[in-house]
Design an enzyme around this catalytic site. Structure first.
Site, PDB file in Angstrom:
ATOM      1  N   HIS A  82       0.546   2.112  -5.631  1.00 26.87           N
ATOM      2  CA  HIS A  82       0.546   2.334  -4.184  1.00 26.87           C
ATOM      3  C   HIS A  82      -0.503   1.095  -3.640  1.00 26.87           C
ATOM      4  O   HIS A  82      -1.630   1.723  -3.332  1.00 26.87           O
ATOM      5  CB  HIS A  82       1.090   3.577  -3.581  1.00 26.87           C
ATOM      6  N   ARG A  94       4.099   3.471   7.357  1.00 25.67           N
ATOM      7  CA  ARG A  94       4.375   1.857   8.054  1.00 25.67           C
ATOM      8  C   ARG A  94       6.076   1.821   8.766  1.00 25.67           C
ATOM      9  O   ARG A  94       5.718   1.470   9.776  1.00 25.67           O
ATOM     10  CB  ARG A  94       3.715   0.622   7.083  1.00 25.67           C
TER      11      ARG A  94
END
Ligand code: FAD
Length: 594
Positions: A226, A246
């Site tokens: 990740h 995000r």
């Protein structure tokens, strides 16, 4: 029948099996409600089309296949996309309280690789709500739960699964469970790496139990790193920073303040990606005419871009990049309040662990080992492994994700395939008579489990072996791989294997952490070898698997999965398994969503 693991997949399987009229035992290493699923943050992906009515199972299917770079089990990807909405609605009917749209429907948020806002969520604590709901529902159904119990061996009878053997962590006592069918739902392998977002349970137990019992594992080369884990202070390195940051408008910058994600947009995502920051921002705020910002490209790509910035000297003081959500104050009023509402766990995580206020200050982030796409090879419709009566679901099973998993697709995978595994395991159990238990297998498993006590203090320390293994996997079979280093890892694994065979512990069997670690090592060594051997065999770069000696994707490698199984002499055999041709109808779905 037996379900091993009480995360989302195990709980959902157990509920379904119990609804199918069989008696269900549920085993888990930790306390009920504490499985790794509880940590899931961003949401569960399902094409409910509540926020954008252009969404459908077809777009979700195409996104999942594109994300997995077309080596997914297409049938699983299809079932997953078709059934996820019903599974989420069912969860709601069982009491899950999702965030809402203004008109009262389940709210959905943007996430990497998903074309439309698709993740149903509860702030950034979706896993907690999912586990709470499933647990309440399961207990209501009368599941027979055995907490803090570690399975160390599966028992087989004439090639068919017959039960499981293990120990109570609290008292150290052995217990044997007979079962006509067993569902493995033991989660991931992140603890094979030094930097990981996974909880202590992620030692690949189900993968190794299935392998030792004779089942096939596939796709083990595909490990997901990740892009955004915490990197500072060192004690919290690896803890996840959800992609939801995000999704809510957070941007990545290097030490020079540049939004470097605009510098490298893969060709197959170009038409779907914003070409300027303004468009990217509009996308995160729900503008249907805008395209996603490059920060929401797939995880494998974002992780590699971050690595590149750091390697080329544009990293932060602690070797990562900046993730900034505080900048949205330029765009919206009451930004700090908004951030705290949308990302409460992230706010607390950074405040408590790093003394940093994310509403005012950028976070330092870097890649962390997060998820394994590989696992037990299962039949797409029933989730049965290559061993009759042995099923697998959730992260320990493989197929749906191919070379890379999209965020949010795990929680929906747990629900869709947990249900299927439970349903078919119950059918199998009803249709078969009780298997025989081979006392020899039980005796051998008990003897093996007690060996670390016989070796006592003078032998190798299991914690040290585990640390050395994690460091080696991180360095030699990590985000960027090559043949030479991976061969070195195989040699290293042999040495660690011999050390593990000398690992000793002192004290008694009650809550003995050293003993637990010595037994976990058996599993970590198997999954590490499976990752290394599969990664050597895949001579290309695809999804989570990046080879600097083969940096390009090779179309010839899109035709097979890599499988490992134990051969008669005990060594690990690696082979290529052809991917069956996709039906025209599904090809068409991919084509229309290009
Ligand atoms: C921080 C974080 C955030 C995430 N956020 C998201 C997200 O927003 N959306 C998403 O889709 N995915 C997310 N993921 C991924 C997702 O949470 C996991 O892939 C998923 O929860 C795995 O569920 P599972 O049911 O397969 O296994 P787990 O939840 O890992 O449960 C495994 C169970 O097996 C038991 N077990 C293991 N070994 C044994 C043994 N030997 N004997 C007995 N029991 C055993 C454990 O005790 C546990 O009960 C996130 C992951 C992390 C780390």
């Amino acid at each position: 029948m037996l379900v091993i693991g009480a995360g989302g997949a195990g709980l959902r399987a157990a509920i379904e099996a119990s609804a199918g009229g069989v008696k269900v035992g549920l085993l888990c290493k930790s306390l009920l409600g504490k499985a790794h699923t509880v940590m899931a943050e961003g949401g569960v992906a399902a094409a409910l089309a509540n926020v954008d009515d252009r969404d459908s199972w077809r777009v979700h299917f195409a996104d999942t296949m594109r994300g997995g770079q077309y080596v997914n089990n297409w049938r699983m990807a299809e079932l997953h996309a078709r059934e996820a909405p019903d599974r989420v609605r069912e969860l709601e009917a069982w009491g899950a309280l999702f965030d809402r749209t203004a008109d009262g429907r389940i709210l959905q948020r943007n996430f990497g690789g998903h074309k439309y806002p698709r993740l149903a969520h509860v702030g950034d604590r979706t896993g907690l709500e999912m586990i709470r709901t499933l647990q309440d529902h399961g207990i209501h159904r009368g599941l027979d739960v055995h907490m803090e119990f570690t399975v160390v061996a599966l028992l087989v009878d004439g090639g068919r699964v017959a039960g499981a053997f293990g120990y109570e962590r609290e008292r150290g006592r052995f217990k044997l469970f007979r079962a006509k069918a067993v569902v493995l739902a033991t989660g991931g392998i992140g603890r094979a790496y030094r930097i990981t977002s996974n909880s202590w349970e992620g030692t690949g137990d189900g993968h190794a139990l299935a392998y030792r019992a004779g089942a096939e594992l596939i796709d083990m080369e595909f490990v997901q790193f990740h892009p955004t884990g915490m990197i500072w202070p060192p004690s919290v390195q690896g803890i996840l920073v959800t992609e939801g940051v995000r999704g809510e408008g957070g941007v990545l910058r290097n030490s020079q303040g540049r939004r470097f994600m605009f510098d490298d947009i893969p060709e197959n995502y170009r038409s779907q990606t914003a070409d300027n920051p303004e468009e990217g921002w509009r996308y995160t705020q729900g503008d249907k005419n805008a395209r996603r910002p490059p920060e929401l490209l797939t995880r494998d790509h974002v992780a590699r871009c971050i690595m590149r910035e750091v390697k080329e000297g544009r990293g932060t003081p602690h070797g990562g990049v900046y993730l900034d959500i505080s900048w949205i104050k330029e765009k919206i009023q009451n930004a700090p309040e908004h951030i705290r509402k949308k990302l409460p766990s992230m706010y607390h995580q950074f405040k408590e662990l790093a003394n940093l206020d994310i509403t005012t200050t950028p976070m330092e982030v870097g890649p962390t080992t997060h998820y394994v796409m590989g696992g037990v090879k299962v039949d797409s419709d029933t989730q049965m492994s290559t061993i009759p009566g042995l099923f697998a679901a959730g992260e320990c099973a493989a197929g749906i994700n191919g070379a890379n998993r999209l965020g949010g697709n795990s929680l929906s995978d747990l629900l869709v395939f947990g249900k299927r595994a439970g349903e078919h395991a119950a059918i199998f159990a009803r249709q078969h008579s009780a298997p025989a238990i081979d006392e020899g297998q039980v005796g051998a498993a008990a003897k093996h489990a007690l060996e670390p006590f016989e070796r006592g203090n003078a032998a190798e320390n299991p914690f040290k072996i585990q640390q050395d293994l994690q460091a080696m996997m991180q360095d030699l079979v990590g985000i960027v791989r090559d043949e030479r280093e991976m061969q070195q890892a195989l040699t290293g694994l042999q040495a660690l294997d011999s050390r593990a065979a000398r690992a000793g512990v002192t004290g008694h069997r009650e809550y003995n952490g050293g003993w637990h670690t010595a037994l976990d090592l058996d599993n970590l060594l198997i999954v590490s070898e499976a990752v290394a051997r599969s990664a050597i065999e895949r001579k290309e770069s695809r999804g989570g698997h990046f080879r600097q000696d083969f940096p390009e994707r090779d179309p010839a490698c899109a035709t097979f999965n890599i499988s490992v199984r134990r051969s008669a002499d005990g060594s690990m055999a690696v082979s290529r398994v052809p991917i069956p041709p996709m039906p025209e109808e599904l090809k068409q779905v991919i084509e229309e969503n290009k």
